[in-house]
Design a protein around this motif. Structure first.
Motif, short mmCIF file in Angstrom:
data_model
loop_
_atom_site.label_atom_id
_atom_site.label_comp_id
_atom_site.label_asym_id
_atom_site.label_seq_id
_atom_site.Cartn_x
_atom_site.Cartn_y
_atom_site.Cartn_z
N TRP A 181 -9.36 45.86 44.67
CA TRP A 181 -8.35 45.02 44.83
C TRP A 181 -7.82 44.60 42.94
N PRO A 182 -7.23 44.25 42.70
CA PRO A 182 -7.44 43.80 40.92
C PRO A 182 -8.29 42.70 40.43
N GLY A 183 -8.45 42.85 39.42
CA GLY A 183 -9.72 41.60 39.52
C GLY A 183 -11.21 41.94 40.18
N MET A 184 -10.78 42.75 41.38
CA MET A 184 -12.08 42.55 42.57
C MET A 184 -13.53 43.34 41.55
N ASP A 185 -13.11 44.34 40.36
CA ASP A 185 -14.84 44.66 39.75
C ASP A 185 -15.38 43.47 39.22
N ALA A 186 -14.53 42.78 38.23
CA ALA A 186 -15.08 42.35 37.08
C ALA A 186 -15.37 41.04 37.77
N LEU A 187 -15.32 40.77 39.90
CA LEU A 187 -14.94 39.97 39.95
C LEU A 187 -16.92 40.15 41.11
N GLY A 222 -7.99 40.00 48.79
CA GLY A 222 -7.14 40.43 47.33
C GLY A 222 -5.64 40.18 47.65
N GLU A 223 -5.50 40.65 49.21
CA GLU A 223 -4.56 41.10 49.59
C GLU A 223 -4.43 40.14 50.93
N PHE A 224 -4.01 38.39 50.58
CA PHE A 224 -3.61 38.11 52.21
C PHE A 224 -2.42 38.10 53.25
N PRO A 248 -1.33 30.35 51.45
CA PRO A 248 -1.64 31.53 50.69
C PRO A 248 -0.46 32.03 50.62
N VAL A 249 0.13 33.09 49.59
CA VAL A 249 0.60 33.84 49.22
C VAL A 249 1.26 35.33 50.20
N TYR A 250 2.10 36.23 50.94
CA TYR A 250 1.82 37.56 51.37
C TYR A 250 1.43 37.87 50.21
N ASP A 251 -0.38 38.71 50.49
CA ASP A 251 -0.13 40.39 49.63
C ASP A 251 -0.71 39.95 48.39
N ARG A 252 -1.32 38.31 48.31
CA ARG A 252 -1.80 37.98 47.00
C ARG A 252 -3.21 37.46 47.39
N GLU A 267 -13.65 29.79 38.85
CA GLU A 267 -13.33 30.53 37.44
C GLU A 267 -13.48 31.80 37.95
N LEU A 268 -15.06 31.98 38.56
CA LEU A 268 -14.35 33.59 38.34
C LEU A 268 -13.70 34.04 38.93
N LEU A 269 -12.93 33.44 39.37
CA LEU A 269 -11.83 34.62 40.12
C LEU A 269 -10.40 34.07 39.29
N ARG A 270 -10.36 33.19 38.23
CA ARG A 270 -9.87 33.38 37.02
C ARG A 270 -10.05 33.70 36.08
N ARG A 271 -11.30 34.20 35.90
CA ARG A 271 -11.73 35.33 34.71
C ARG A 271 -11.69 36.49 34.45
N ALA A 272 -11.76 37.17 36.22
CA ALA A 272 -11.18 38.22 36.96
C ALA A 272 -10.07 38.76 36.73
N GLY A 273 -9.28 37.71 36.23
CA GLY A 273 -7.34 38.39 36.06
C GLY A 273 -6.93 38.53 37.75
N ALA A 274 -7.44 37.88 38.90
CA ALA A 274 -7.74 38.11 39.78
C ALA A 274 -6.64 37.11 40.35
#
Length: 274
Positions: A181-187, A222-224, A248-252, A267-274
């Motif tokens: 999911w977007p940001g997963m690799d950076a996390l 990554g997708e709730f 939580p928001v669906y698919d977020r 903070e790690l998730l924020r920096r990863a762009g998730a």
């Protein structure tokens, strides 16, 4: 059992939470037996695709959900049901509804890997989770929670871990189906720098529940999805874990973390762009 004084705190007193927990727990025990007997630790052969090769269903998924719907319909005829396999059954106006994932981790189940779960929860008309049950058929464990009454594992109270740092801890996550999911690799890279042990186990409900039991410091999804995530989220937050976002928001993305590491993980998730 839950503390009867706590049942109904912050909820409509007409919603029978003690009875709902009793029925949900009985269904979880039946579902766990059914899943165990159908899988028996070996691959199953009644596998069919839904939306693609990475989205599959088995006869057991459908059998379990059908039974759950029949029991809930008899016990709580005004309640709605939202299920993984059979979609939405509307309830009476302003009535609560149930969310059910009969086999969360169908890919593991279908391939004979003993890490899947049964997930069932009761949700208020405004979306507030009221009751959550997650059963692990392979370890014989059942996580339960009632809003305002704490969380339990096989009847024993549980609490999130008291860790003050992510360094050296266990961090769980899940794929978005078959993909990152977007940001997963950076996390993952940031967690590696902290010597975290990251696990992708294959069941959202069980991964979230491990935070409640104090086994994992945090879990990021990554997708709730409510059918497999909301019951376990209630169990974890009733065990003292922090949910970000709280609603939580669906698919977020959703982060569940032990309180002492929640700010660091966020903070790690924020920096990863998730």
């Amino acid at each position: 059992m839950t503390d009867e004084k706590a049942v109904g705190v912050g909820t409509d007193p007409d919603i029978p939470l003690e009875r709902a927990l009793e029925v949900a727990t009985e269904l979880a025990a039946w579902a766990a037996r059914t899943i165990r007997e159908a899988g028996a630790g070996a691959p199953v052969h009644d596998v069919r695709e839904k939306d693609g090769p990475a989205d599959i269903v088995t006869d057991t998924d459908e059998r379990v959900e059908r039974h759950v719907r029949e029991v809930l319909g008899a016990a709580f005829p005004e309640h709605g049901v939202v299920g993984e396999e059979y979609g939405v059954t509307e309830g009476a106006p302003d009535a609560p509804h149930w969310v059910v994932d009969p086999v969360d981790g169908t890919t593991n189940f279908a391939h004979g890997i003993g890490w899947c779960s049964f997930s069932l929860g009761l949700v208020a008309p405004d979306g507030t989770p009221l009751v959550g049950v997650v059963a692990d058929p392979w370890r014989g464990e059942t996580f339960t929670a009632v809003r305002g009454a704490g969380a339990r594992l096989d009847g024993r109270p549980i609490r999130a871990a008291g860790h003050a740092t992510l360094t050296g801890r266990v961090f769980l996550t899940e794929w978005a189906a078959h993909a990152h999911w977007p940001g997963m690799d950076a996390l993952l890279a940031a967690l590696a720098e902290r010597h975290c042990t990251v696990r992708v186990m294959g069941s959202t409900a069980l991964s979230l529940a491990q935070v409640a039991a104090g086994r994992a410091a945090a879990t990021a999804i990554g997708e709730f999805h409510h059918v497999d995530g909301l019951p376990a989220m209630l169990v974890a937050t009733e065990a003292g874990a922090v949910a970000l976002p709280e609603v939580p928001v669906y698919d977020r993305p959703l982060l569940l973390a032990a309180p002492g590491v929640a700010a660091e993980a966020a903070e790690l998730l924020r920096r990863a762009g998730a």
